[in-house]
Write a protein that holds these residues in place. Structure first.
Motif, PDB file in Angstrom:
ATOM      1  N   ALA A  28     -79.034 -99.702 -12.433  1.00  0.00           N
ATOM      2  CA  ALA A  28     -78.622 -98.347 -12.803  1.00  0.00           C
ATOM      3  C   ALA A  28     -78.079 -98.314 -14.231  1.00  0.00           C
ATOM      4  O   ALA A  28     -78.370 -97.381 -14.993  1.00  0.00           O
ATOM      5  N   VAL A  29     -77.302 -99.347 -14.620  1.00  0.00           N
ATOM      6  CA  VAL A  29     -76.741 -99.376 -15.976  1.00  0.00           C
ATOM      7  C   VAL A  29     -77.848 -99.565 -17.010  1.00  0.00           C
ATOM      8  O   VAL A  29     -77.856 -98.914 -18.059  1.00  0.00           O
ATOM      9  N   THR A  30     -78.800-100.463 -16.708  1.00  0.00           N
ATOM     10  CA  THR A  30     -79.918-100.677 -17.628  1.00  0.00           C
ATOM     11  C   THR A  30     -80.711 -99.380 -17.802  1.00  0.00           C
ATOM     12  O   THR A  30     -81.051 -98.990 -18.931  1.00  0.00           O
ATOM     13  N   LEU A  31     -80.971 -98.700 -16.694  1.00  0.00           N
ATOM     14  CA  LEU A  31     -81.698 -97.431 -16.752  1.00  0.00           C
ATOM     15  C   LEU A  31     -80.915 -96.406 -17.572  1.00  0.00           C
ATOM     16  O   LEU A  31     -81.487 -95.656 -18.374  1.00  0.00           O
ATOM     17  N   SER A  32     -79.583 -96.402 -17.381  1.00  0.00           N
ATOM     18  CA  SER A  32     -78.733 -95.485 -18.137  1.00  0.00           C
ATOM     19  C   SER A  32     -78.902 -95.703 -19.644  1.00  0.00           C
ATOM     20  O   SER A  32     -79.086 -94.755 -20.412  1.00  0.00           O
ATOM     21  N   LEU A  40     -81.192 -84.771 -17.121  1.00  0.00           N
ATOM     22  CA  LEU A  40     -81.057 -84.579 -15.673  1.00  0.00           C
ATOM     23  C   LEU A  40     -81.157 -85.922 -14.950  1.00  0.00           C
ATOM     24  O   LEU A  40     -80.413 -86.192 -14.003  1.00  0.00           O
ATOM     25  N   LEU A  41     -82.082 -86.798 -15.417  1.00  0.00           N
ATOM     26  CA  LEU A  41     -82.227 -88.121 -14.807  1.00  0.00           C
ATOM     27  C   LEU A  41     -80.948 -88.943 -14.996  1.00  0.00           C
ATOM     28  O   LEU A  41     -80.550 -89.704 -14.107  1.00  0.00           O
ATOM     29  N   ILE A  42     -80.295 -88.788 -16.168  1.00  0.00           N
ATOM     30  CA  ILE A  42     -79.039 -89.510 -16.409  1.00  0.00           C
ATOM     31  C   ILE A  42     -77.979 -89.062 -15.400  1.00  0.00           C
ATOM     32  O   ILE A  42     -77.245 -89.882 -14.838  1.00  0.00           O
ATOM     33  N   GLY A  43     -77.935 -87.755 -15.136  1.00  0.00           N
ATOM     34  CA  GLY A  43     -76.988 -87.245 -14.146  1.00  0.00           C
ATOM     35  C   GLY A  43     -77.270 -87.820 -12.769  1.00  0.00           C
ATOM     36  O   GLY A  43     -76.353 -88.302 -12.081  1.00  0.00           O
ATOM     37  N   ALA A  44     -78.553 -87.819 -12.366  1.00  0.00           N
ATOM     38  CA  ALA A  44     -78.927 -88.371 -11.057  1.00  0.00           C
ATOM     39  C   ALA A  44     -78.605 -89.864 -11.001  1.00  0.00           C
ATOM     40  O   ALA A  44     -78.099 -90.377  -9.997  1.00  0.00           O
ATOM     41  N   ASN A  45     -78.859 -90.557 -12.127  1.00  0.00           N
ATOM     42  CA  ASN A  45     -78.616 -92.002 -12.184  1.00  0.00           C
ATOM     43  C   ASN A  45     -77.120 -92.309 -12.076  1.00  0.00           C
ATOM     44  O   ASN A  45     -76.723 -93.268 -11.410  1.00  0.00           O
ATOM     45  N   ALA A  46     -76.274 -91.483 -12.697  1.00  0.00           N
ATOM     46  CA  ALA A  46     -74.827 -91.690 -12.613  1.00  0.00           C
ATOM     47  C   ALA A  46     -74.364 -91.518 -11.172  1.00  0.00           C
ATOM     48  O   ALA A  46     -73.507 -92.262 -10.685  1.00  0.00           O
ATOM     49  N   TRP A  47     -74.958 -90.556 -10.480  1.00  0.00           N
ATOM     50  CA  TRP A  47     -74.635 -90.329  -9.079  1.00  0.00           C
ATOM     51  C   TRP A  47     -75.062 -91.542  -8.247  1.00  0.00           C
ATOM     52  O   TRP A  47     -74.330 -92.021  -7.382  1.00  0.00           O
ATOM     53  N   PHE A  48     -76.247 -92.079  -8.583  1.00  0.00           N
ATOM     54  CA  PHE A  48     -76.757 -93.270  -7.887  1.00  0.00           C
ATOM     55  C   PHE A  48     -75.841 -94.466  -8.149  1.00  0.00           C
ATOM     56  O   PHE A  48     -75.547 -95.244  -7.248  1.00  0.00           O
ATOM     57  N   PHE A  49     -75.368 -94.597  -9.397  1.00  0.00           N
ATOM     58  CA  PHE A  49     -74.477 -95.706  -9.770  1.00  0.00           C
ATOM     59  C   PHE A  49     -73.227 -95.710  -8.901  1.00  0.00           C
ATOM     60  O   PHE A  49     -72.751 -96.754  -8.463  1.00  0.00           O
ATOM     61  N   ALA A  78     -64.778 -86.805 -23.326  1.00  0.00           N
ATOM     62  CA  ALA A  78     -64.654 -85.969 -24.527  1.00  0.00           C
ATOM     63  C   ALA A  78     -65.963 -85.956 -25.310  1.00  0.00           C
ATOM     64  O   ALA A  78     -66.402 -84.913 -25.807  1.00  0.00           O
ATOM     65  N   GLY A  79     -66.604 -87.127 -25.413  1.00  0.00           N
ATOM     66  CA  GLY A  79     -67.872 -87.217 -26.136  1.00  0.00           C
ATOM     67  C   GLY A  79     -68.947 -86.377 -25.475  1.00  0.00           C
ATOM     68  O   GLY A  79     -69.690 -85.645 -26.142  1.00  0.00           O
ATOM     69  N   ILE A  80     -69.023 -86.450 -24.134  1.00  0.00           N
ATOM     70  CA  ILE A  80     -70.050 -85.687 -23.429  1.00  0.00           C
ATOM     71  C   ILE A  80     -69.782 -84.189 -23.585  1.00  0.00           C
ATOM     72  O   ILE A  80     -70.708 -83.406 -23.825  1.00  0.00           O
ATOM     73  N   VAL A  81     -68.508 -83.788 -23.502  1.00  0.00           N
ATOM     74  CA  VAL A  81     -68.171 -82.365 -23.666  1.00  0.00           C
ATOM     75  C   VAL A  81     -68.548 -81.892 -25.076  1.00  0.00           C
ATOM     76  O   VAL A  81     -69.167 -80.839 -25.251  1.00  0.00           O
ATOM     77  N   ALA A  82     -68.195 -82.700 -26.106  1.00  0.00           N
ATOM     78  CA  ALA A  82     -68.509 -82.315 -27.490  1.00  0.00           C
ATOM     79  C   ALA A  82     -70.018 -82.204 -27.688  1.00  0.00           C
ATOM     80  O   ALA A  82     -70.512 -81.277 -28.345  1.00  0.00           O
ATOM     81  N   MET A  83     -70.771 -83.158 -27.105  1.00  0.00           N
ATOM     82  CA  MET A  83     -72.227 -83.140 -27.265  1.00  0.00           C
ATOM     83  C   MET A  83     -72.850 -81.964 -26.516  1.00  0.00           C
ATOM     84  O   MET A  83     -73.776 -81.317 -27.022  1.00  0.00           O
ATOM     85  N   MET A  84     -72.342 -81.698 -25.298  1.00  0.00           N
ATOM     86  CA  MET A  84     -72.876 -80.575 -24.520  1.00  0.00           C
ATOM     87  C   MET A  84     -72.592 -79.252 -25.230  1.00  0.00           C
ATOM     88  O   MET A  84     -73.472 -78.402 -25.366  1.00  0.00           O
TER      89      MET A  84
END
Lengths: 134, 151
Positions: free
Chosen positions: B125-129, B107-116, B73-79
């Motif tokens: 990955a969490v630290t990078l996030s 975009l890097l956060i999206g790629a990082n979530a995929w990597f996670f 919900a937070g990501i949707v509201a922010m987007m």
């Protein structure tokens, strides 16, 4: 320097808001439902206090940088008033309700406390955002 | 069409001009974007839990499962409020260096979530996030100051 302190203020806002929300949502039986309200509140406590310390330090720095400008800013005073009541409410009524035995307080009053808490803190946030609009 | 051409086209849409011309539209969108930080903060709490920094006495699975709808919900509201903020002045944002930095970090956060999700080097990955999210907030605040931009 000022913009970086502002960014720190916003980052601490994210943590403060989330620390308040997980408890307020739990009072509505949402979010971390497998833990009791008191357990969620105890776990959120360090986040709440830590973010409030950062908010206070960065907030004071922002104020001190342009104290006169804020003094003549109506939104700033709305924020201060909301902040006063939000803090008093959080550390008196809300604290005793979330730490109390749930069977004794009952879910209804818990929900009322959550709504009042969210309303007061939203007032602080909206006031803060509105400062920049003047 | 170039990216700049696309931004110019966006700026001419009726939604974009409606936001610009409305007295209250933009302040309300901005307020939602700032207060939305509180919901978005749930994502930070999940990261902090995964690093054993916060909510330590709540099991990890309870935190990730219990908070995941709120993180979404937070990501949707922010987007949503972020896209509307962008629509207020697409060409200005396109030309803003910090806005570009912010988009790259998202975009890097999206790629990082995929990597996670792949399950390797999860702590890294969490630290990078957390670092990237902090960067997004800092860059987001600095957009308004037009640093590094020619006048």
């Amino acid at each position: 320097m000022f913009p970086v302190v502002e960014a720190g203020h916003l980052m601490a806002l994210a943590v403060l808001g989330a620390a308040l929300l997980i408890v307020d949502l739990r009072l509505w039986n949402l979010g971390l439902r497998q833990r009791s309200v008191a357990e969620v509140a105890r776990n959120a406590q360090p986040l709440l206090l830590g973010s409030l310390v950062v908010m206070t330090i960065t907030g004071y720095m922002l104020f001190a940088a342009q104290a006169l400008r804020y003094y003549y800013n109506a939104a700033f005073w709305y924020k201060v008033v909301f902040l006063f009541f939000a803090l008093v409410f959080t550390f008196t009524v809300r604290r005793s309700v979330v730490m109390a035995d749930e069977a004794r307080v009952g879910p209804f009053w818990g929900r009322v406390v959550a709504v009042v808490s969210m309303a007061l803190w939203s007032g602080v946030g909206i006031g803060g955002k509105a400062i920049g609009l003047y | 069409m170039s990216l700049l051409g696309f931004c110019q086209w966006l700026e001419d849409t009726s939604l974009s001009s409606a936001i610009r011309e409305s007295a209250w539209g933009f302040p309300i969108i901005e307020t939602v974007h700032v207060l939305g930080l509180c919901l978005f903060g749930m994502a930070i709490l999940v990261d902090l839990r995964l690093l054993d920094v916060a909510l330590k006495r709540v099991p990890v699975s309870e935190v990730t499962n219990g908070l995941s709808p709120w993180v979404t919900a937070g990501i949707v509201a922010m987007m949503a409020s972020g896209v509307l903020t962008f629509l207020n002045a697409p060409v200005d944002y396109y030309n803003n260096t910090l806005f570009r930095i912010k988009v790259v970090m998202l975009l890097l956060i999206g790629a990082n979530a995929w990597f996670f999700r792949s399950g390797v080097r999860r702590r890294a990955a969490v630290t990078l996030s957390l670092i990237l999210w902090t960067g997004v907030v800092v860059a987001g605040r600095l957009i308004a100051y037009r640093l590094f931009d020619s006048p």
